[in-house]
Design a protein around this motif. Structure first.
Motif, PDB file in Angstrom:
ATOM      1  N   GLU A 100       0.830  -1.206   0.000  1.00 37.64           N
ATOM      2  CA  GLU A 100       0.000   0.000   0.000  1.00 37.64           C
ATOM      3  C   GLU A 100       0.865   1.257   0.000  1.00 37.64           C
ATOM      4  OE1 GLU A 100      -3.378   2.242   2.732  1.00 37.64           O
ATOM      5  OE2 GLU A 100      -2.655   0.260   3.279  1.00 37.64           O
ATOM      6  N   LYS A 101       1.897   1.278   0.835  1.00 35.92           N
ATOM      7  CA  LYS A 101       2.771   2.440   0.935  1.00 35.92           C
ATOM      8  C   LYS A 101       3.467   2.722  -0.392  1.00 35.92           C
ATOM      9  CE  LYS A 101       6.578   4.354   3.669  1.00 35.92           C
ATOM     10  NZ  LYS A 101       7.507   4.091   4.812  1.00 35.92           N
ATOM     11  N   ALA A 102       3.843   1.655  -1.095  1.00 37.78           N
ATOM     12  CA  ALA A 102       4.514   1.811  -2.382  1.00 37.78           C
ATOM     13  C   ALA A 102       3.543   2.086  -3.521  1.00 37.78           C
ATOM     14  CB  ALA A 102       5.339   0.558  -2.689  1.00 37.78           C
ATOM     15  N   GLY A 103       2.249   1.980  -3.255  1.00 34.26           N
ATOM     16  CA  GLY A 103       1.243   2.208  -4.292  1.00 34.26           C
ATOM     17  C   GLY A 103       1.276   1.174  -5.395  1.00 34.26           C
ATOM     18  N   ILE A 104       1.650  -0.060  -5.048  1.00 38.68           N
ATOM     19  CA  ILE A 104       1.788  -1.120  -6.051  1.00 38.68           C
ATOM     20  C   ILE A 104       0.435  -1.723  -6.394  1.00 38.68           C
ATOM     21  CG2 ILE A 104       2.748  -3.410  -6.487  1.00 38.68           C
ATOM     22  CD1 ILE A 104       5.128  -2.604  -4.755  1.00 38.68           C
ATOM     23  N   GLN A 105       0.134  -1.771  -7.668  1.00 39.03           N
ATOM     24  CA  GLN A 105      -1.089  -2.393  -8.160  1.00 39.03           C
ATOM     25  C   GLN A 105      -0.746  -3.765  -8.741  1.00 39.03           C
ATOM     26  OE1 GLN A 105      -4.101  -1.035  -7.939  1.00 39.03           O
ATOM     27  NE2 GLN A 105      -3.582   1.072  -7.368  1.00 39.03           N
ATOM     28  N   LEU A 106      -1.488  -4.773  -8.369  1.00 40.06           N
ATOM     29  CA  LEU A 106      -1.216  -6.131  -8.832  1.00 40.06           C
ATOM     30  C   LEU A 106      -2.384  -6.651  -9.667  1.00 40.06           C
ATOM     31  CD1 LEU A 106       0.335  -7.773  -5.647  1.00 40.06           C
ATOM     32  CD2 LEU A 106       1.510  -6.779  -7.612  1.00 40.06           C
ATOM     33  N   PRO A 107      -2.206  -6.786 -10.973  1.00 39.19           N
ATOM     34  CA  PRO A 107      -3.276  -7.336 -11.801  1.00 39.19           C
ATOM     35  C   PRO A 107      -3.319  -8.864 -11.817  1.00 39.19           C
ATOM     36  CG  PRO A 107      -1.484  -6.585 -13.187  1.00 39.19           C
ATOM     37  CD  PRO A 107      -1.113  -6.217 -11.775  1.00 39.19           C
ATOM     38  N   HIS A 108      -2.206  -9.526 -11.450  1.00 40.71           N
ATOM     39  CA  HIS A 108      -2.148 -10.987 -11.492  1.00 40.71           C
ATOM     40  C   HIS A 108      -1.711 -11.542 -10.137  1.00 40.71           C
ATOM     41  CE1 HIS A 108      -2.591 -11.223 -15.894  1.00 40.71           C
ATOM     42  NE2 HIS A 108      -1.809 -10.158 -15.933  1.00 40.71           N
ATOM     43  N   TYR A 109      -2.529 -12.470  -9.593  1.00 40.98           N
ATOM     44  CA  TYR A 109      -2.257 -13.157  -8.338  1.00 40.98           C
ATOM     45  C   TYR A 109      -2.175 -14.648  -8.638  1.00 40.98           C
ATOM     46  CZ  TYR A 109      -4.284  -8.817  -6.484  1.00 40.98           C
ATOM     47  OH  TYR A 109      -4.572  -7.505  -6.219  1.00 40.98           O
ATOM     48  N   VAL A 110      -1.150 -15.330  -8.105  1.00 37.97           N
ATOM     49  CA  VAL A 110      -0.937 -16.734  -8.454  1.00 37.97           C
ATOM     50  C   VAL A 110      -0.848 -17.585  -7.188  1.00 37.97           C
ATOM     51  CG1 VAL A 110       0.644 -18.395  -9.519  1.00 37.97           C
ATOM     52  CG2 VAL A 110       0.187 -16.205 -10.644  1.00 37.97           C
TER      53      VAL A 110
END
Length: 241
Positions: free
Chosen positions: A88-98
């Motif tokens: 959250e702090k890095a603002g990372i968006q994840l479109p793929h979860y494995v």
């Protein structure tokens, strides 16, 4: 630019260094109990192509509230383990979860920023999906069950099934109702997609694995007390060889 070999080496090294943990409580082998195949009645299954699985998606901005607080699993991303707060702090968006055997053995969730990095991982670990049956898998699949999707946790309530090579672009009355999954034991992957017509974020579930409670898996980033999980979130599904 990082090479494919270096990227995969970092990823697999990070997986090995987290070893020694038991199977994650939120993922387990597919139960042995056989179930009747049940197609959706108000939607039509369609053949799916691998290109559909590798679409990159901009995560939606919707938020939902959950009453039950569940601890986060570490997310392995680019060879580094992240907590939910760090993502959250890095603002990372994840479109793929494995979720595959590597994730289950180490009690982690694998995250990928884009389809390109996910393909590197799948190619190097021999897990690339296919829309057609492989020679070794075709015959056993006549005797082994497809993927099952349930509206209750722990494989309870109503359910429908999907054979490898097919998917539902629109779940109809099942939209946002899936709470647990028994993945395929025939093909390599069972996929949930966040939005209709195979759009949005994707949760990849490896062969012969099951998720008894999709609330265990968050969609990042999240903002407490508002949080998104994969429970009652999927609007389309795909199953691949």
């Amino acid at each position: 630019m990082i090479s494919k070999n270096k990227f995969l080496g970092s990823l697999l090294l990070a997986i090995s260094l987290t070893g020694g943990q038991a199977l994650a409580s939120s993922i387990e082998p597919v139960p042995d109990q056989e179930l009747e195949e049940v197609p959706l009645t108000d939607s039509e299954a369609q053949p799916v192509t691998v290109d559909l699985a590798f679409r990159d998606a901009e995560p939606s901005k919707e938020q939902s509230m959950e009453e039950e607080f569940l601890p986060d699993l570490p997310v392995l991303l680019d060879g580094k383990l992240y907590s939910a707060e760090e993502l959250e702090k890095a603002g990372i968006q994840l479109p793929h979860y494995v979720l595959d055997s590597n994730a289950a053995e180490q009690n982690i969730l694998l995250g990928f920023r884009d389809a390109a990095s996910l393909k590197v991982y799948l190619e190097r670990t021999g897990q690339m999906p296919s829309s057609e049956p492989q020679a070794a898998a075709a015959l056993p699949c006549w005797f082994r069950p497809p993927a099952y999707f349930f509206d209750g946790t722990y494989y309870t309530g109503r359910y429908f099934s999907v054979r490898p090579g097919f998917g539902y672009a629109n779940l109809g009355i099942w939209d946002n109702r899936i709470s647990s999954i028994r993945g395929t034991r025939c093909g390599r992957w069972t996929l949930l997609t966040e939005l209709p017509y195979f759009q949005g974020r994707r949760l990849w579930l490896g062969a012969s694995w099951a998720v008894p409670n999709l609330s265990s898996y968050r969609m990042y980033p999240y903002f407490w007390p508002f949080r998104q999980t994969w429970n009652n979130r999927a609007s389309s599904v795909m199953v691949f060889w």
